[in-house]
Design a protein around this motif. Structure first.
Motif, PDB file in Angstrom:
ATOM      1  N   VAL B 133       0.853  -1.198   0.000  1.00 41.91           N
ATOM      2  CA  VAL B 133       0.000   0.000   0.000  1.00 41.91           C
ATOM      3  C   VAL B 133       0.889   1.248   0.000  1.00 41.91           C
ATOM      4  N   PRO B 134       0.423   2.332  -0.609  1.00 39.47           N
ATOM      5  CA  PRO B 134       1.262   3.530  -0.764  1.00 39.47           C
ATOM      6  C   PRO B 134       1.412   4.311   0.529  1.00 39.47           C
ATOM      7  N   VAL B 135       2.236   3.807   1.440  1.00 39.12           N
ATOM      8  CA  VAL B 135       2.373   4.433   2.764  1.00 39.12           C
ATOM      9  C   VAL B 135       2.827   5.883   2.650  1.00 39.12           C
ATOM     10  N   ARG B 136       3.648   6.167   1.619  1.00 41.30           N
ATOM     11  CA  ARG B 136       4.157   7.540   1.486  1.00 41.30           C
ATOM     12  C   ARG B 136       3.022   8.522   1.205  1.00 41.30           C
ATOM     13  N   ARG B 137       1.950   7.989   0.595  1.00 42.20           N
ATOM     14  CA  ARG B 137       0.832   8.860   0.245  1.00 42.20           C
ATOM     15  C   ARG B 137      -0.280   8.816   1.289  1.00 42.20           C
ATOM     16  N   MET B 138      -0.170   7.935   2.285  1.00 44.87           N
ATOM     17  CA  MET B 138      -1.255   7.807   3.276  1.00 44.87           C
ATOM     18  C   MET B 138      -1.301   9.033   4.173  1.00 44.87           C
ATOM     19  N   GLN B 139      -2.526   9.525   4.396  1.00 42.05           N
ATOM     20  CA  GLN B 139      -2.718  10.696   5.255  1.00 42.05           C
ATOM     21  C   GLN B 139      -3.217  10.257   6.627  1.00 42.05           C
ATOM     22  N   THR B 140      -3.017  11.099   7.625  1.00 46.14           N
ATOM     23  CA  THR B 140      -3.588  10.843   8.943  1.00 46.14           C
ATOM     24  C   THR B 140      -5.065  10.491   8.774  1.00 46.14           C
ATOM     25  N   GLY B 141      -5.480   9.366   9.366  1.00 49.69           N
ATOM     26  CA  GLY B 141      -6.879   8.975   9.240  1.00 49.69           C
ATOM     27  C   GLY B 141      -7.086   7.826   8.265  1.00 49.69           C
ATOM     28  N   ALA B 142      -6.018   7.472   7.532  1.00 52.10           N
ATOM     29  CA  ALA B 142      -6.122   6.340   6.614  1.00 52.10           C
ATOM     30  C   ALA B 142      -5.896   5.033   7.374  1.00 52.10           C
ATOM     31  N   ALA B 143      -6.643   4.013   7.016  1.00 51.37           N
ATOM     32  CA  ALA B 143      -6.487   2.706   7.657  1.00 51.37           C
ATOM     33  C   ALA B 143      -6.886   1.625   6.673  1.00 51.37           C
ATOM     34  N   THR B 144      -6.045   0.637   6.511  1.00 51.69           N
ATOM     35  CA  THR B 144      -6.371  -0.419   5.565  1.00 51.69           C
ATOM     36  C   THR B 144      -5.669  -1.708   5.947  1.00 51.69           C
ATOM     37  N   ARG B 145      -6.250  -2.820   5.528  1.00 50.20           N
ATOM     38  CA  ARG B 145      -5.586  -4.106   5.784  1.00 50.20           C
ATOM     39  C   ARG B 145      -4.876  -4.538   4.514  1.00 50.20           C
ATOM     40  N   THR B 146      -3.675  -5.061   4.657  1.00 47.16           N
ATOM     41  CA  THR B 146      -2.921  -5.499   3.494  1.00 47.16           C
ATOM     42  C   THR B 146      -2.051  -6.697   3.869  1.00 47.16           C
ATOM     43  N   LEU B 148       1.725  -8.230   4.528  1.00 44.31           N
ATOM     44  CA  LEU B 148       3.039  -7.773   4.952  1.00 44.31           C
ATOM     45  C   LEU B 148       3.875  -9.002   5.269  1.00 44.31           C
ATOM     46  N   GLU B 149       4.873  -9.290   4.418  1.00 53.47           N
ATOM     47  CA  GLU B 149       5.697 -10.488   4.610  1.00 53.47           C
ATOM     48  C   GLU B 149       4.823 -11.715   4.904  1.00 53.47           C
ATOM     49  N   HIS B 150       3.823 -11.949   4.041  1.00 55.93           N
ATOM     50  CA  HIS B 150       2.943 -13.119   4.139  1.00 55.93           C
ATOM     51  C   HIS B 150       1.978 -13.054   5.318  1.00 55.93           C
ATOM     52  N   MET B 151       1.909 -11.907   6.008  1.00 54.14           N
ATOM     53  CA  MET B 151       0.982 -11.771   7.134  1.00 54.14           C
ATOM     54  C   MET B 151      -0.079 -10.739   6.791  1.00 54.14           C
ATOM     55  N   GLY B 152      -1.336 -11.068   7.043  1.00 55.68           N
ATOM     56  CA  GLY B 152      -2.378 -10.066   6.913  1.00 55.68           C
ATOM     57  C   GLY B 152      -2.189  -9.054   8.028  1.00 55.68           C
ATOM     58  N   CYS B 153      -2.322  -7.760   7.698  1.00 62.11           N
ATOM     59  CA  CYS B 153      -1.937  -6.749   8.683  1.00 62.11           C
ATOM     60  C   CYS B 153      -2.651  -5.431   8.400  1.00 62.11           C
ATOM     61  N   PHE B 154      -3.223  -4.830   9.442  1.00 61.31           N
ATOM     62  CA  PHE B 154      -3.786  -3.483   9.299  1.00 61.31           C
ATOM     63  C   PHE B 154      -2.656  -2.465   9.352  1.00 61.31           C
ATOM     64  N   VAL B 155      -2.689  -1.526   8.408  1.00 64.53           N
ATOM     65  CA  VAL B 155      -1.743  -0.415   8.417  1.00 64.53           C
ATOM     66  C   VAL B 155      -2.564   0.850   8.672  1.00 64.53           C
ATOM     67  N   ILE B 156      -2.311   1.486   9.799  1.00 62.31           N
ATOM     68  CA  ILE B 156      -3.118   2.620  10.239  1.00 62.31           C
ATOM     69  C   ILE B 156      -2.236   3.841  10.357  1.00 62.31           C
ATOM     70  N   CYS B 157      -2.552   4.861   9.587  1.00 57.82           N
ATOM     71  CA  CYS B 157      -1.737   6.076   9.609  1.00 57.82           C
ATOM     72  C   CYS B 157      -2.227   7.009  10.708  1.00 57.82           C
ATOM     73  N   ARG B 158      -1.433   7.119  11.770  1.00 57.30           N
ATOM     74  CA  ARG B 158      -1.802   7.996  12.899  1.00 57.30           C
ATOM     75  C   ARG B 158      -1.380   9.429  12.589  1.00 57.30           C
ATOM     76  N   THR B 159      -0.175   9.592  12.039  1.00 55.15           N
ATOM     77  CA  THR B 159       0.303  10.916  11.612  1.00 55.15           C
ATOM     78  C   THR B 159       1.048  10.751  10.292  1.00 55.15           C
ATOM     79  N   ALA B 163       3.836   8.483  12.003  1.00 56.08           N
ATOM     80  CA  ALA B 163       3.425   7.455  12.969  1.00 56.08           C
ATOM     81  C   ALA B 163       2.387   6.518  12.361  1.00 56.08           C
ATOM     82  N   PHE B 164       2.647   5.232  12.481  1.00 52.23           N
ATOM     83  CA  PHE B 164       1.731   4.207  11.980  1.00 52.23           C
ATOM     84  C   PHE B 164       1.505   3.148  13.042  1.00 52.23           C
ATOM     85  N   SER B 165       0.296   2.582  13.044  1.00 57.01           N
ATOM     86  CA  SER B 165       0.044   1.388  13.846  1.00 57.01           C
ATOM     87  C   SER B 165      -0.084   0.204  12.904  1.00 57.01           C
ATOM     88  N   LEU B 166       0.514  -0.907  13.293  1.00 56.31           N
ATOM     89  CA  LEU B 166       0.358  -2.154  12.542  1.00 56.31           C
ATOM     90  C   LEU B 166      -0.328  -3.152  13.451  1.00 56.31           C
TER      91      LEU B 166
END
Lengths: 95, 188, 416, 981
Positions: B133-146, B148-159, B163-166
């Motif tokens: 997923v285009p993390v460089r383009r993700m804005q605060t408030g974006a959240a998506t599951r994708t 990651l190294e064969h693991m399903g994972c939520f990527v949440i853009c906090r700032t 700052a991101f939560s996985l």
């Protein structure tokens, strides 16, 4: 490949799991006469077109939506993607 | 009060935090989590009940919203995760179900997941090496599951870019942490 | 003209003036007793055996492009007969026996190399399944050995035994399995068929079938109508398209299978080795390239090309199993179109249209099956009865619930 | 020293390196090839078949000859191109494919025997005697073939992967690419500029043309400086775009550390990027092609453009006296450049009658080179003059210019076919390009510098306007703009061997032979002669081969055919494609809640999918796994055992239609299941074959929790979503996985209840009446912790499964063990679990193998015909209901001392062991410590009616055979009294 998710925009196809022809939505009526033959045709026979193909993809590593993607099997060009649930409704599968 | 000690997803008594180069990787264990799914034909009633309970509208696809006490993450059509402080909301599923009644199905998810907060100057360089997923383009408030190294994972853009939560299934904690720290070293 | 070491010597000394075309570039005649559609391995083998074994004198192979341009020239060259189910095993063993005499039979060196095929297992359940398979092979009179981890180590010490995510617990070895120079198979059959009077007609695409109240009378082609007593279709990858022209829907989907070859290397991998915990199998060609592959891309495709996720998945498997190949470079990748059938097994059968016969649905099994497929299809075309090793490959097995499902994946072609 | 003046190398530093054991010096900016040439080393390799001496033909990644082994030991890299290998201090390279030394290669004898090694000779011989192939011929051929060698040790380096997103990807940083990047960069678009070279600028660094008032290389340097200052532009040097995949995804290999002796700690050797871009611009330039003539492969014979690159960029030259052979004006440019550098031009042999005239060097117009001499390196060439007479020209170097082939490769990656351009006598991009791709500069057939600059800028403007981004072409410097003049000449007719594919030793003669034998189509030609199949992928040979075939067939080149290119553009190390997913990191590992505790106990773990589960728990004094497993089984059946069963899938099913939904996905009914009860469910695939089984508990009218097998958890969930969304879109049912939210332990054995009562809070009665078999409910434990209790049994004992929030799983396990001491409780692993389920006759993975029906499993009666359910209809097919259908039964050895193995087949007592007499097979086998002998489950034809029959369990692959008796699958407690105790 990139699947244009109707809710989430372009997504790498690696997030998805492929099933096959959209006709798999058209599950026959178990009580119809000749149901076994109908189920045979439903489960085993395919148009397998060289050209536009409407097919089921599951966003397994995403939002768990089943999608119906329209893709050209000769060029892989994708011209549409819809939520399978909406397609199922238009096919009259509402209970 | 029961007398069983909790273990963190990484297997420690306390949450693990480490700094590699310009990024900090923090295991977060003080949040309770529940899934909330609007029931068929209940959209209107659910919206009302949810607004009352959460104090705002449910986030749109691909987004999350902060709130007190409830943060909300869109996880799928008609489905969200609600997060709240663990100390006050350990029994989060019951609390939410009480508020939403038959308009929604609610399932406890608190211990189903491991969460790492990854922050710092090179966080985007790090995540660029792990997920499509285009993390460089993700804005605060974006959240998506994708993936990651064969693991399903939520990527949440906090700032944005900071700052991101996985959030991944709890049993993957060790492997996810390994992937994050290895990538962190590689961009350090 | 017969090939031999002596002939090579003689031609070398006389400037190679004597070599003749390996096959004639024939023009279509108005009618043949039997027209085989598809100049791939299976079609050419069918024609070869029709002429040689069943003494058919009026046979044509028609090919839309150049012969051998499909999967027979786009595979990973592996031959084996290590199948589990009785519907398959006798057929693939029949094929193996034909491979073993093939070069002398059609006088063309296809480099049949019986270097062994080793399937690795990584769990007790896999080992039990391999034991069942190996014993099934033995009961069918086929060679099979069960190796433990040490046995595998002796054979392939370079595998990842010490730092593996999925430890190697043993393997199923078929010593008679191996590889064949794939293009040579098409050329050898073409040359053999041609020398026995078969017309090989290239750049001749079927545009339709002439069907008169339920009977097929011939094929319409880009080079005109060609009448036929019988028409046999063997067009792997295009089966759905060609049979649709006769109004027949098939229990088949077309999928792309990618294959890869590395730069040439000095000999380092002795046998064919397949990973049991990921999608990776490899052998080394006589020229030195590592020929490897994995799983199909998984979506319907006629594009003869795949995408990166599978390339990466295959290389991940390789690096998990044999990290010594890391610095070898992948030189070429290509895709072949697989007829993926609904149970992973092929079809060699009559159709509901009299005089129209079908051979397809080979999934990955097509190359190794080439000789037997040709022989069995020739048998069916010549005698109207299935060959004894191909009786199970019927269209109606799905309607009757007699699937031949080696992998137990059910009616989902991309899982076979 | 043939080091010339000038060049883009840093003479202030000297790097020492070695080739074939001899050490030399070079400078930063050198490639291995340029450094060797500047040390007068021209011989760098041997050809594939004839082992001919070879030196570099090119100065780039299209190099067929100068390929070497780089580095030693585990880092040894075979087939590295000396022409692109960046020089570093301590570089160690060795020549390949020679037997003996590079100078005296014993296999050079092949060259003398070449008449016998014509194209395809091996298809015609080596067939007799049959047995000799594997024993003699093939080993011989394999040893002689191959090029470089692998060391055989695991690759010690690390590889990264990454994902980038851009508006415009520009491939190639020559004049066209730089002009495009500046144009797009200044417009603010997200731009990626990638080039395979370590010094960006493309031909600007190899030619002497000025751009405006600066040199080409200075202009490139300035452009790159500006691009580096733009935050929206990412410049990637040492990065090859290797493939154009679907939907604007490009593969890119970045050589992060290959220019270093070894990678810095924790940094990768290479990174493989997946670049997602909405538009792309191919500015990959063009590759010069040779002209074939007799013995045109000697060291010292190079492409003219390569001579210029070595002279202008690397200040290196192959020789003091250089001749030029050309069919276009480029040859004269080469002569001029070399003259300026002080190299003597022996002559320019120009095949064109109207060759330009000059007094600066001798020009032979309308002449061709017919042969060359020099054993290990060029000493002279023979020239046939316009008047027919032949002259020998002494020279150590020959620059050959046969024209330019645009680098159309990436335009073909989606099977687009290039088109013939007669003016260039070359293929240019055509047909359908990959969606979103444009082409500019030499790659498009625009060969002048000015044309490259303007076409690059214009293409960038056009690409961005597609995206609604307004861009203005940069103002371009004045640059060389000479038209390209060529009179096609691909090979000089002659008797001897003239090389087309230098690495694979394919000559003009071979192509003629292929034609003579009917291998006329391009695909046949390539495959029969191996033309273009070498590591250079035919970049310098394909067109030549086509041209010769065209002559033979009397057709034009485009009518003879085109070859389309496939990824990768240049070869990519296998490790780079794998990235970090190699060795032990091939796949992630999933750990159970009790893992850390189990590890402390010294448990032996086993891989179950991605999970690691405890297989057994060895105790002091136990020397074999059997001792541990037997103990765990006996102790459980005697008193109580504990097992972590968290890995089983758990799916939360809610909604007012939840019960009806379960009715439809399970073969057996669930509608009437009471709240607080659990039921076993069998799930079929639509084809009537068993998919999965498990128990489902009803927690409330509208709330169920289902368990699946560990192996099928993901597939079952996917299937349920399919049913929910695609088949019955308006049912009110919601599902979500909750597998990992709960640590779930099985507590089994006569004392299971007693043990649990020690931790279950007193408020909850778990006695047999209040909590009977197949009951379930919410409880609290250990003073108030929320928990779920299910009274279900896989072992056949009185058993419960207790679930608590996962974070407390570790503590709960410790607590159960602690309070269990009083009952001699054991913790058991998957082995004991397996033994007990076999003793009980429960089917598991080995039985649910994807080919077995409910009938086969002895559960035919469960398929309820009063309702619709997945798989119900097709399970009625005759083939699945034959009277002799396989049926799951139990087996025990007639002689209890005997053993047998899973995977054995079943043969009638007096029948011959062959396929025709095959009666079935054994699926699961274990030693039952309770019964004191081996037991097994298996599928037997008509098994249900054959109890008491004696059969042979044959295991020929292990030379074993055992007499077995057919018995009930339920070896222990067939009436199920223990369950209900």
């Amino acid at each position: 490949m990139i699947i244009p998710h109707p809710l989430l925009g372009p997504r790498d196809s690696q997030e998805f799991t492929y099933l096959g022809d959209v006709s798999l939505i058209d599950r026959p009526d178990w009580q119809a006469t000749g149901a076994v033959d109908q189920f045979h045709d439903y489960l085993y026979l395919r148009d397998n077109p060289a050209g536009l193909h409407r097919e089921l993809w599951f966003h397994e590593q995403g939002d768990r939506s089943w999608l119906v993607v329209t893709r050209d099997t000769r060029t892989h060009e994708i011209t549409g993607a819809e939520l399978a649930r909406d397609v199922a409704r238009t096919k009259g599968r509402s209970t | 009060m029961h007398d069983l000690a909790a273990l963190t997803p990484l297997g420690g008594a306390t949450a693990k935090t480490e700094t590699i180069g310009a990024v900090q990787i923090a295991e977060i264990t003080d949040r309770a989590l529940a899934s909330v799914t609007c029931r068929a034909g209940q959209a209107k009633a659910f919206a009302t009940a949810a607004k009352k309970l959460f104090g705002g509208a449910m986030p749109d696809p691909g987004h999350w919203t902060a709130g007190d006490p409830f943060g909300l993450i869109w996880t799928g059509p008609d489905q969200w995760f609600a997060e709240a402080p663990f100390a006050s909301h350990e029994d989060i599923a019951r609390l939410i179900k009480a508020g939403l009644g038959d308009t929604a199905s609610v399932t406890e998810q608190t211990d189903g997941w491991v969460r790492f907060d990854v922050t710092g100057a090179t966080v985007v360089d790090l995540l660029e090496r792990l997920c499509p997923v285009p993390v460089r383009r993700m804005q605060t408030g974006a959240a998506t599951r994708t993936l990651l190294e064969h693991m399903g994972c939520f990527v949440i853009c906090r700032t944005t870019a900071q700052a991101f939560s996985l959030i991944a299934p709890r049993s993957f904690a060790g492997s996810l942490h390994h992937a994050l720290s290895a990538a962190a070293r590689s961009v350090a | 003209m017969r090939y031999s070491g002596f002939r090579v010597l003689k031609e070398a000394l006389t400037g190679h003036k004597g070599w003749k075309p390996a096959w004639r570039d024939a023009a279509p005649q108005p009618r043949y007793d039997i027209v085989v559609v598809g100049g791939g391995g299976h079609g050419l083998a069918t024609a070869y055996y029709l002429a040689k074994v069943f003494s058919k004198s009026s046979v044509a192979v028609i090919e839309k492009g150049w012969i051998g341009g499909g999967n027979v020239g786009r595979n990973t060259t592996i031959i084996r007969s290590n199948y589990l189910l009785d519907g398959n095993e006798p057929f693939y063993e029949f094929s193996m026996k034909l491979w073993e005499g093939l070069e002398q039979d059609f006088n063309f060196n296809a480099m049949v190399s019986q270097r062994g095929v080793l399937n690795l297992c990584h769990t007790d359940g896999q080992r039990d399944a391999f034991r069942r398979r190996a014993n099934g092979m033995r009961l069918n009179g086929v060679d099979a050995e069960l190796l433990d981890a040490d046995g595998v180590r002796k054979m392939a010490p370079f595998l990842n035994f010490d730092a593996a995510r999925f430890p190697i617990k043993g393997g199923l070895l078929q010593p008679r399995g191996g590889t064949v120079r794939h293009d040579a198979v098409a050329w050898g059959y073409a040359r053999g068929a041609d020398s026995r009077g078969v017309d090989i007609i290239q750049n001749c695409e079927v545009t339709g079938f002439k069907i008169d109240n339920g009977t097929c009378l011939g094929v319409e082609t880009t080079r005109g109508f060609i009448g036929a007593g019988k028409v046999g279709v063997a067009v792997a990858g295009s089966s759905g398209q060609v049979m649709a022209k006769a109004g027949i829907r098939l229990p088949i989907e077309s999928h792309v299978l990618q294959a890869f070859v590395s730069e040439g290397l000095k000999p380092i991998i002795p046998a064919v080795i397949t990973y049991g915990a990921g999608h990776f199998y490899v052998s080394q060609s006589d020229k030195g390239g590592l020929v490897f592959g994995g799983d199909i891309d998984g979506y319907n495709s006629y594009a003869q090309r795949g995408n990166l996720p599978v390339v990466e998945d295959v290389c991940e498997g390789g690096m998990a199993l044999m990290p010594m190949i890391g610095r070898a470079k992948l030189l070429r990748m290509w895709g072949g179109i697989m007829d993926m059938s609904m149970d992973g097994s092929p079809i060699i059968d009559k159709t509901d249209i009299a005089g129209l016969y079908f051979n397809g649905g080979w999934c990955y099994g097509g190359f190794k099956a080439t000789p037997a497929s040709g022989m069995c299809f020739a048998h069916l075309l010549a005698t109207d009865a299935p060959h004894e090793t191909a009786t199970a490959y019927r269209f109606d097995r799905f309607r009757k619930g007699l699937m031949i499902d080696e992998k137990g994946m059910g009616a989902q072609p991309n899982l076979h | 020293m043939t080091r010339l003046s000038g060049g883009l190398i840093d003479r202030s530093q000297t790097l020492s390196f070695s080739f074939d054991g001899k050490s030399y010096g070079g400078h930063p900016g050198d490639t291995l090839a340029s450094a060797l040439l500047s040390n007068d080393v021209r011989l760098m390799g041997r050809s594939f078949k004839y082992h001919r001496p070879r030196g570099p033909l090119t100065a780039g990644s299209e190099e067929p000859n100068a390929i070497v082994e780089l580095r030693n030991g585990a880092r040894q890299e075979p087939n590295a191109r000396a022409t692109v290998a960046e020089l570093y201090d301590g570089l160690n390279a060795r020549s390949q494919n020679s037997v003996g030394s590079l100078r005296f290669d014993l296999l050079a004898v092949n060259d003398l025997l070449s008449p016998f090694f014509a194209a395809g000779f091996y298809y015609k011989t080596f067939m007799w005697p049959k047995a000799f192939w594997e024993k003699l011929y093939e080993p011989m051929i394999r040893r002689a073939a191959g090029l470089g060698s692998l060391d055989g040790q695991p690759d010690p380096d690390m590889y990264d992967k990454g994902f980038l997103h851009s508006d415009l990807l520009i491939i190639g940083a020559g004049p066209a690419g730089l002009a495009a990047a500046l144009t797009a960069g200044r417009a603010g678009a997200d731009v990626i500029l990638a080039d395979e070279d370590f010094l960006l600028g493309g031909r600007l660094n190899s030619e002497t043309h000025a751009l405006g008032d600066t040199s080409g290389s200075d202009w490139a340097k300035a452009a790159l400086a500006e691009l580096a200052s733009l935050p929206n532009v990412r410049v990637m040097s040492r990065t090859t775009i290797i493939g154009a995949m679907d939907h604007g995804i490009y593969g890119a290999l970045e050589r992060v550390s290959d220019h270093l002796r070894e990678p810095a700690p924790d940094t990768p050797r290479q990174t493989f990027w997946r670049i997602y871009t909405t538009r792309s611009l191919l500015c990959a330039g063009a590759t010069e092609r040779p002209i074939a003539f007799e013995n045109n492969d000697r060291p010292g014979i190079m492409l003219g453009s390569a001579l210029r690159s070595y002279a202008n960029r690397w200040a290196a030259c192959a020789a003091q006296d250089v001749a030029i052979f050309t069919n276009n004006d480029e040859g004269h440019r080469t002569a001029e450049d070399l003259l300026t550098k002080g190299v003597r031009i022996a002559a320019v042999i120009d095949s064109r009658a109207d060759a330009p005239k000059t007094n600066r060097y001798e020009v032979f117009a309308g002449s061709v080179v017919t042969n060359s001499a020099g054993r290990l390196g060029l000493t002279s060439v023979s020239v046939r003059l316009a008047n027919g007479e032949t002259r020998k020209v002494a020279c150590q170097g020959l620059g050959v210019s046969g024209g330019w082939n645009p680098n159309v490769h990436l335009t073909c990656h989606q099977r687009g076919r290039p088109q013939w351009n007669a003016d260039l006598a070359a293929f240019v991009p055509g047909g359908t390009l990959p969606p979103g791709m444009r082409v500019a500069g030499a790659a498009q057939g625009i060969l002048s510098t000015a044309g490259a600059l303007s076409s690059g800028a214009a293409a960038a403007v056009a690409a961005l306007s597609d995206l609604g981004i307004k861009a203005k072409a940069i103002t371009l410097p004045k640059a060389e703009d000479t038209p390209f003049r060529i009179t096609p000449l691909f090979h000089v007719p002659g008797k001897g061997r003239a090389w087309l594919d230098q690495q694979n030793d394919v000559t003009v003669k071979d192509v003629k032979l292929a034609h003579q034998e009917g291998y006329i189509s391009v695909e046949h030609l390539k495959r029969y002669t191996t033309l273009g199949m070498a590591t250079d992928q035919g970049k310098t040979s394909n067109i030549g081969g086509l041209a010769v075939m065209a002559e033979m067939t009397g057709k034009s080149i485009p009518d003879t055919g085109t070859t389309i290119y496939r990824p990768p553009y240049t070869p990519v190390s296998i490790a780079a494609f794998a990235g970090r997913s190699a060795g032990p990191d091939f796949r992630p590992t999933r750990l159970t809640p009790s893992h850390h505790w189990a590890a402390q106990q010294g448990a032996v773990f086993v891989e179950v999918g991605m999970w690691l589960r405890a297989q057994w728990f060895p105790q002091a004094g136990e020397t074999t796994w059997r001792q541990s497993v037997d103990r765990e089984v006996l102790a459980t059946r005697k008193s109580v055992g504990i097992c972590d069963v968290t890995t089983l899938g758990k799916i939360d099913v809610q909604g007012t239609d939840a019960a009806e939904f379960l009715n439809r996905i399970y073969a057996n009914p669930f509608g009437k299941l009471a709240v607080g009860k659990v039921r076993y469910g069998l799930m079929l695939r639509e084809d009537g074959i068993a998919m999965d089984d498990g128990t489902t508990a009803r927690l409330a009218e509208d709330h169920f929790v289902m368990t699946t097998t560990t192996a099928n958890a993901v597939g079952v969930y996917r299937h349920m979503e399919f049913c929910r969304q695609c088949l019955w879109p308006d049912m009110d049912v919601q599902i979500i996985s909750t597998t990992e939210a709960w640590a779930q332990y099985s507590v089994a054995g006569p004392n299971a209840r007693k043990l649990l009562q020690k931790i279950v809070d007193p408020a909850f009665d778990i006695g047999n009446d209040a909590f009977p078999y197949m009951g379930c409910g919410d409880i609290t434990v250990c003073g108030g912790l929320r928990a779920r209790l299910f009274r279900i049994s896989f072992s056949g004992e009185l058993a419960f499964e207790i679930a608590v929030p996962t974070r407390y799983g570790d503590a709960l396990m410790r607590r159960l063990v602690e309070v269990g001491q009083e009952f001699d409780a054991v913790v058991y692993g998957t082995e004991a679990l397996g033994v007990m389920r076999i003793e009980k006759g429960h089917a598991a993975g080995n039985e649910l193998n994807g080919t077995t029906t409910a009938l086969n499993l002895g559960m035919g009666g469960m398929v309820n015909k009063k309702k619709d359910s997945i798989g119900s209809t097709l399970s009625e097919r005759e083939g699945l209901n034959r009277p002799d259908a396989l049926c799951l039964v139990g087996f025990r050895p007639v002689n209890h001392a005997d053993n047998f193995a899973a995977g054995s087949h079943l043969i009638g007592k007096d029948d011959v062991a062959n396929a025709a007499n095959d009666q079935g097979y054994l699926t699961s086998v274990a030693y039952s410590p309770n019964l004191g002998h081996t037991i097994g489950l298996g599928f037997l034809k008509n098994g249900a009616n054959r109890k008491g029959e004696t059969l042979r369990a044959v295991n020929p692959v292990q030379n074993a055979e055992t007499l077995v008796e057919v018995v009930s699958a339920h070896f222990i407690d067939p009436e199920g009294d223990r369950l209900r105790a």
